[in-house]
Design a protein around this motif. Structure first.
Motif, mmCIF file in Angstrom:
data_model
loop_
_atom_site.group_PDB
_atom_site.id
_atom_site.type_symbol
_atom_site.label_atom_id
_atom_site.label_comp_id
_atom_site.label_asym_id
_atom_site.label_seq_id
_atom_site.Cartn_x
_atom_site.Cartn_y
_atom_site.Cartn_z
ATOM 1 N N UNK B 476 0.900 -1.188 0.091
ATOM 2 C CA UNK B 476 0.219 0.304 0.350
ATOM 3 C C UNK B 476 0.819 1.204 -0.392
ATOM 4 N N UNK B 477 1.998 1.228 0.855
ATOM 5 C CA UNK B 477 2.814 2.303 1.145
ATOM 6 C C UNK B 477 3.869 2.513 -0.269
ATOM 7 N N UNK B 478 3.700 1.131 -0.870
ATOM 8 C CA UNK B 478 4.455 1.565 -2.370
ATOM 9 C C UNK B 478 3.525 1.971 -3.513
ATOM 10 N N UNK B 479 2.349 1.874 -3.857
ATOM 11 C CA UNK B 479 1.352 2.772 -4.342
ATOM 12 C C UNK B 479 0.893 3.984 -3.813
ATOM 13 N N UNK B 480 0.844 4.022 -2.426
ATOM 14 C CA UNK B 480 0.612 5.683 -1.967
ATOM 15 C C UNK B 480 1.927 6.297 -2.960
ATOM 16 N N UNK B 481 3.177 6.148 -2.428
ATOM 17 C CA UNK B 481 4.465 6.542 -3.179
ATOM 18 C C UNK B 481 4.189 6.896 -4.623
ATOM 19 N N UNK B 482 3.733 5.811 -5.456
ATOM 20 C CA UNK B 482 3.071 5.433 -7.025
ATOM 21 C C UNK B 482 2.317 7.179 -7.329
#
Lengths: 603, 603
Positions: B476-482
């Motif tokens: 989830x943190x990766x997606x937020x980052x992207x």
């Protein structure tokens, strides 16, 4: 408080200073290229008597230590002491006589706009960047200067703090193409002109803002330990491991020591420009470039025109970015010192034909006028600079600079620089002695001292000597040496005249350059057949023209360009294989010459 | 003969070579900026099992030693062994695809005369000096070249022996104003183009005689250990003792390691020219210039236009005299990499208006045509370069570069670079994953993974993950980052368009640059609202344009001039205080955007 007595009789007091400082404060300058930090080992002197404390013996051998040698900069007296001041000191001329400055002031009197050093101090008021008008710091300066200028990586990295600390009002030092320093607005800009002679090194400290020579200092070239003339130096450089590096270190240390000495009192500024005037071999060695092929036929230097490198590359201990300009050379045996000399003499501006003679360790000769210039070189040897002669010394305090002899009373008069007891004989003194003794029949036409003709002739170790004082004399070998030197100079002149098809009579002016001190007695030089036999008023003594020309190049970018033009214009004639030269030389080994015809007015 | 097995499953044989040599011969390139001498400590790897002999442990701590770490260049197997290959390897592309070379070949196809590197090889037949026509060696060369050229002190000192050894027929390497080397006639001339990105460093080795790119190599910028983006790097440089030096050493070592790797097979030549293309902060750090004020309003660089310094000053381990040209920057946050990109894109030649987007750690945007160019910068973060994402990696072998999802079967397909098991996800893969999962309703408009909508969603440590393979997933943190990254890029584009008063529709071409590997799926990038909503055929993916532009500057002196003109022409607009930008950014934090109107064709 302790008393320091020197072997020369002076008595000084110390109140906790080092020996180096005490001597400096009495204008006795020991070489100290490190500036008194105890890391160059050059301010060595001997303590004859008394107690002292020395914190470092860098560069002093165990044997020397036993004899009492110390580093003056690391030594504090702890009782009254007696010291032996080394013979090879730095000479500083602080109040330079008008006569000496005449040469370097003349061009600017004729044309004041010539005064334009290559480095300039420029004050800038920079517009601070804003979000609306954001500029990089360096571009901001470029725009304020309105010039596409370069800068070194190191210097540009200091720029942002310097700009902000000074609230966007800064002073920069510029050359034609580069910012070479940032300074405080009241920091003075200095330049240094250097004459590297085979025997003597001289520098002038120059105020680049006022265009004024401040101090001149000179010392022997320490390379002397490795040979008297350029040939032996080249051999040393070529045949010894690290030979070139050793010779390079000698001359660089000498120059750094001279700079340290004259700059001591001028810490209000920075040295940001240097001109080097030197013979071809000395210039090569100064830059660490192998002079090997100068010695081998066809006597090829690596380069005559030097790019402008910088002080860091020259290993000079001044601002590392300071440009170091080397006056262009002509050939393996006619260097930038001669180009500088022609620049200083102004013979390149004249319609009439002049003769220029630089009497140093090499004797270089130039003939010409504003249209053409021809040059040749002869090997005179270092005797006129006080080297290779029993009691020879440079034209500094204590040197016998003139001599006259009265046959009737078998007595003589001497004049000593600084009106003190003589400690040696300089070039002009040697010419006087040989000339007077020959005129009065004390030496014959071959230069031999005639036993019994004067009470002052004594035989010591199977050799005749003429005794002048307790510690000053001239030996038969010295006289032979002087005659060989004058013969080389005369033969060079007469051969070159013949080569260009000109007779002595066509020469309207003879300029004499060299480290003879304030003067040379032309009449006496004529009598020994050293110079062409022309009316005395055609001769003019110019002193150290190599240094004078270097000063001109430091003060004026245009004159530096002129020096380049002189170098391009000058034609070199090689006398080394000339039969004519050998004949002339052999004929000139007599006083004044085998061909009396040439000197008939004199006889 | 021993067997070496790697943790990746490869098996190699050794016959007495070092581990570094064995890996190199199988195209596994460990960084080794010292070239395998054991003095840079960078080719560290771990021996998991087996015996070996290591002669030096330079740079390896006691703790690491216990764990089995050795220097590959100093280690010889003494039994069959198992090693762990480090993740951060150098990637070398030896056979460069035509697609990749298209950009750097185009200008020369259009105009072959553009091919003219700044450094040239010139063969000279020098007239040996004679007594009659004696010339200094360097003047002799100048005359033969018929050019008033400069030379360094060190190089000129090598000239006399080089001339004589080669019997007066020599080959020199020239720049516009200087001789920078003497070489053997068959020595090839190489240049290196360098792209220093905040996350990735890439170099191209270029044959300067044939005008051909030979190898391209890339690696992570080792500065990553000190922060992900330029801001944290600047903070590190400013706030830590020697911080700047440490960061400088990282990037210089990286470049030296890349050069060593690509140059291994080209010892038939010398690298004599370097072009550096970098963002402003990276260029400052590369040259050891403090980037401090880039971070403080008004974001002032020390310099945008760099003088041409040399390899020695850059600490690059190639010919010390080789000129190092740095492509000019525009402002604190738009660097030479963007100027190089515009040069490579050729949008500066076109009548129609184009948009250029470089998606790196910063996202820079340029709009304009042959008359004008306007630029701005946004902070995208390093995620598209594989940094700061759980399973992120650069677009090299093993990276998932595309992804498609089928909702009906709850299954997906991936494409891995090199057709091997996936070891991570590169930028184009990430865009695909977010785009597909959003299209198919697995994540919502805010980017949240919807629990239970797919069997591949798992909760690990209180966080949702989408599992792709055993070792590849996206959190989830990766997606937020992207999403934050795509929002910054989109907001940058839309704000800049508004600033210059142009609507999306006026843009005839959109050039996308960045280290995405061979391609980016435009359709999928459009779906997440990363790019302006324009017909797909207006988009063109150009790859690493910073490197391409650096290659062009290396191959063509004229194109280097053109780069300077582009830099002078470009206007920088600062978005950092723009309210409009913040509004646009917040609106773009949704998929595809809060304003559905803008993306209506998509929905």
């Amino acid at each position: 408080m302790y008393k320091i007595r020197t072997n020369r009789g002076e008595i000084f007091e110390t109140h906790g200073e080092t020996l180096l400082q005490v001597l400096q404060s009495h204008a006795i300058y020991l070489p100290a290229s490190c500036g008194g930090k105890g890391i160059c080992g050059r301010c060595k002197l001997r303590i004859v008597e008394g107690k002292s404390k020395t914190s470092s013996f860098f560069g002093i051998s165990e044997d020397e230590k036993k004899l009492g040698y110390v580093l003056a900069c690391q030594t504090y007296p702890e009782s009254d002491i007696i010291i032996e001041v080394p013979e090879k000191l730095i000479t500083v001329t602080e109040r330079i006589s008008a006569a000496k400055l005449w040469l370097v002031e003349k061009p600017f009197k004729d044309n004041p706009s010539l005064f334009e050093p290559l480095v300039k101090k420029v004050s800038l008021k920079i517009e601070p960047p804003t979000i609306e008008n954001s500029k990089a710091d360096f571009e901001n300066i470029r725009q304020t200067l309105n010039k596409k200028i370069s800068i070194s990586r190191k210097l540009v990295s200091l720029l942002p703090e310097f700009l902000r600390k000074n609230k966007w009002q800064i002073t920069v030092v510029l050359t034609e193409k580069e910012i070479i320093d940032f300074i405080e607005p009241d920091t003075k800009l200095y330049g240094v002109a250097v004459d590297i002679g085979t025997t003597t090194v001289a520098i002038a400290l120059i105020d680049l803002e006022e265009g004024r020579v401040i101090d001149i200092a000179s010392c022997y070239n320490s390379q002397i330990s490795y040979g008297d003339d350029v040939i032996t130096r080249i051999i040393y450089a070529v045949e010894n491991k690290n030979g070139l590096d050793i010779l390079r270190k000698c001359i660089v240390d000498d120059i750094n020591a001279l700079i340290n000495t004259v700059f001591m009192k001028h810490r209000d500024g920075k040295i940001l420009y240097v001109t080097i005037s030197a013979n071809t071999t000395m210039a090569h060695i100064f830059w660490g470039i192998n002079p090997k092929y100068i010695r081998e036929e066809p006597y090829t230097p690596v380069l005559n025109h030097y790019p402008v490198w910088n002080a860091a590359q020259a290993k000079l201990l001044i601002e590392p970015n300071a440009p170091v300009y080397t006056v262009s050379s002509i050939a393996g045996y006619v260097g930038g010192d001669i180009v500088a000399g022609i620049l200083a003499s102004q013979m390149y501006l004249q319609e009439e034909i002049s003769l220029f003679i630089d009497i140093g360790t090499n004797g270089e000769v130039v003939i010409g006028n504003k249209q053409w210039l021809v040059t040749a070189s002869t090997s005179a040897g270092p005797c006129f600079e006080g080297s290779g002669i029993s009691c020879g010394m440079r034209a500094t305090s204590g040197a016998i600079e003139s001599f006259s002899y009265n046959k009737n009373s078998d007595s003589f008069k001497i004049k000593v620089i600084g009106d003190m007891p003589p400690s040696g004989i300089c070039g002009s003194g040697m010419i006087d002695i040989v000339s007077e003794l020959f005129s009065e029949g004390i030496i014959d036409q071959k230069g031999k001292l005639i036993k019994g003709f004067s009470q002052w002739i004594k035989e010591v170790n199977d050799e005749q000597r003429f005794i002048i004082s307790e510690n000053c004399y001239i030996t038969q070998a010295d006289i032979d040496n002087i005659i060989r030197a004058k013969a080389a100079i005369y033969a060079g002149i007469s051969t070159l005249l013949e080569e260009v098809g000109i007779s002595e009579k066509d020469i309207s002016k003879v300029y004499i350059a060299g480290g003879f001190g304030e003067f040379i007695n032309i009449k006496k030089a004529l009598k020994i057949g050293m110079l062409p036999n022309l009316p005395e008023n055609r001769f003019q003594f110019l002193g150290n023209t190599s240094l004078a020309g270097a000063i001109l190049c430091t003060l004026s970018y245009q004159l530096r360009e002129t020096a380049e033009e002189i170098a391009d214009k000058m034609t070199y004639i090689d006398l080394s294989r000339s039969k004519k030269f050998m004949d002339e030389y052999i004929s000139a080994l007599f006083l004044p010459h085998t061909d009396w015809e040439r000197f008939k007015e004199l006889s």
